[in-house]
Design a protein around this motif. Structure first.
Motif, short mmCIF file in Angstrom:
data_model
loop_
_atom_site.label_atom_id
_atom_site.label_comp_id
_atom_site.label_asym_id
_atom_site.label_seq_id
_atom_site.Cartn_x
_atom_site.Cartn_y
_atom_site.Cartn_z
N TYR A 1 96.21 18.79 17.62
CA TYR A 1 95.62 19.21 18.89
C TYR A 1 94.15 18.82 18.99
CZ TYR A 1 99.89 21.90 19.52
OH TYR A 1 101.20 22.26 19.67
N TRP B 1 93.09 24.24 27.16
CA TRP B 1 94.02 25.09 26.40
C TRP B 1 95.38 25.12 27.08
CZ3 TRP B 1 92.91 31.00 25.34
CH2 TRP B 1 93.73 31.43 24.31
N THR C 1 95.79 25.46 18.55
CA THR C 1 95.15 25.60 19.86
C THR C 1 94.56 26.99 20.06
OG1 THR C 1 97.26 26.23 20.86
CG2 THR C 1 96.62 23.92 21.03
#
Lengths: 244, 172, 54
Positions: free
Chosen positions: C10, A110, A49
């Motif tokens: 992700y 995020w 991330t």
């Protein structure tokens, strides 16, 4: 000051440098995206991330920098009546909206995997949302007046008042407890980001900067051409009203 | 528009405008500073364990508690659902109980924000957890080598709980 | 390649974020470029026309 106020001189300069800023933008985006997505390591804590940082942080920088440009141009417009200052301020606003919205959206994407939430009303997130509203109010004010001079004056005043939000955004993470992290780059003691992650961040920052310059020049040129067309249309109306 | 435009003894209009803008900026900045210092408390997103001490948080009052998860403090209670850990700001510490999903970044030594309230036994019962990460970014190898060299900053050395620590087994 | 696309699990967050940036910046750039071309062409045509009339 007014030596540089000549729109013809500005247009010549803009046409000269615009191909170079555009080329630099494409080059930086190419290298920057490769570094950000492929050639940079994962973070020890946030894993992949961290790659959102490379598009989120430059957007935040440029959202504030674009507003600073608008505020300075508005000051120049109010005090020195520089004819290009209004053009520059008006042209910058939609670019600032783009950067601010990108900052908020990528930040949300995020926050969900790292913090565990899309949004919180902490001081940093809220003050950046306020920046977006100021941008939108600024653009609305420009289109609320028929008379360009009056619109420019009102918008410039709003831009200067809104500038008080910039230090609030920057220091919100120091003045208040926030979920958002404190500064990683512009802080006492130097950056706390590993060099292998600092490089893609810097290249993406340059890409955003060259995007800003390139699109700002294009929008200023469009606005100046629109003003020429408007002036010509007015002359034509006046010429028709004069009896032959 | 202004008197003194022709009078060389007065300010030129350009300078007059500059002074006006400066005064306006001063007024707006001052007003904003006052407003925000008045808002200081409501603008604060969470209380640290020390804030809890000094600001007198009532049991049952809904607050956010933020700090670092103290090292070696995280444990599952015997019911298998409840998580017990200590939140510290290195000066003070608070014991927390939480049932539910835990964010990926929740771990000992990392930042956390817990939403909930104090029970009568001064243990904080959280309804939700948010992970708060700090400003450091580095690849895993670098983190490992720093840890191996023993130079990892001791952010989460467990402070002596200022409140009487509740043995984990006693609650519930 | 599939490891690259998965982004360590992700992928939805990371690729959505990059898509938002790509769409918004490309859109703003293209709109600004086309508007500049159209308005400058019209202004230049007008100037040429006025020169011809004189």
């Amino acid at each position: 000051m007014h030596r540089f106020a000549n729109p013809a001189r500005f247009l010549r300069l803009a046409r000269l440098i615009q191909p170079w800023t555009a080329a630099a933008m494409f080059a930086c985006f190419g290298v920057g995206l490769y570094l950000a997505l492929v050639a940079s390591p994962i973070d020890y804590l946030q894993r992949d991330t961290v790659r959102i940082m490379y598009i989120h942080v430059p957007a935040a920088w440029m959202a504030m920098q674009t507003y600073a440009v608008i505020a300075v141009a508005s000051l120049v417009s109010i005090v020195w009546r520089h004819p290009l200052a209004d053009v520059a301020a008006r042209a910058a606003a939609p670019i600032g909206v783009a950067f601010t919205a990108i900052c908020l959206i990528t930040g949300s994407l995020w926050g969900k995997p790292t913090w565990g939430t899309w949004w919180v009303w902490d001081a940093r997130l809220t003050s950046v949302l306020v920046l977006l509203f100021i941008y939108m109010g600024y653009m609305a004010l420009w289109s609320a007046f028929d008379d360009r001079q009056r619109a420019a004056r009102a918008a410039a005043v709003l831009a200067l008042v809104g500038a008080v939000n910039l230090p609030i955004i920057k220091f919100s993470v120091d003045w208040w407890n926030t979920l958002h992290q404190p500064a990683s780059i512009l802080r006492r003691g130097g950056p706390t980001i590993d060099p292998s992650m600092l490089k893609p961040l810097a290249v993406m920052g340059l890409a955003y900067l060259f995007f800003f310059i390139t699109v700002l020049l294009m929008r200023m040129r469009a606005d100046l051409a629109a003003q020429r067309l408007e002036a010509a249309a007015e002359r034509r109306v006046m010429a028709q009203e004069v009896p032959a | 528009m202004m008197p003194g435009q022709k009078n060389s003894g007065n300010l030129k209009p350009k300078h007059q405008r500059l002074v006006l803008v400066g005064l306006a900026a001063l007024a707006i900045g001052g007003a904003a500073a006052l407003g925000f210092s008045a808002l200081q408390d409501t603008m604060t997103y969470f209380y640290s364990p020390s804030d809890v001490q000094t600001k007198g948080v009532e049991p049952g009052q809904s607050i956010r508690l933020g700090g670092l998860v103290a090292a070696n403090s995280v444990q599952r209670l015997p019911d298998g659902l409840t998580l017990a850990f200590t939140v510290t700001d290195t000066a003070n510490a608070v014991d927390v109980r939480y049932k539910g999903l835990v964010p990926d970044l929740f771990k000992e030594g990392s930042g956390v924000i817990a939403e909930g309230r104090f029970g009568p036994d001064r243990v904080f019962v959280a309804d939700s957890l948010l992970a708060k990460h700090d400003e450091n970014y580095m690849p895993p190898e670098v983190a490992d080598s720093i840890k191996r060299a023993g130079e990892w900053k001791p952010a989460a050395t467990p402070a002596q709980p200022a409140l009487p620590a509740t043995p984990a087994s006693r609650s519930n | 390649m599939s490891g690259f696309l998965a982004m360590g699990g992700y992928a939805p967050y990371i690729w959505t974020a990059y898509a938002v940036v790509a769409v918004w910046l490309t859109g703003l750039g293209l709109v600004s470029w086309r508007r500049m071309r159209q308005l400058e062409a019209a202004a230049d045509a007008l100037r040429a026309q006025r020169r011809a009339e004189r």
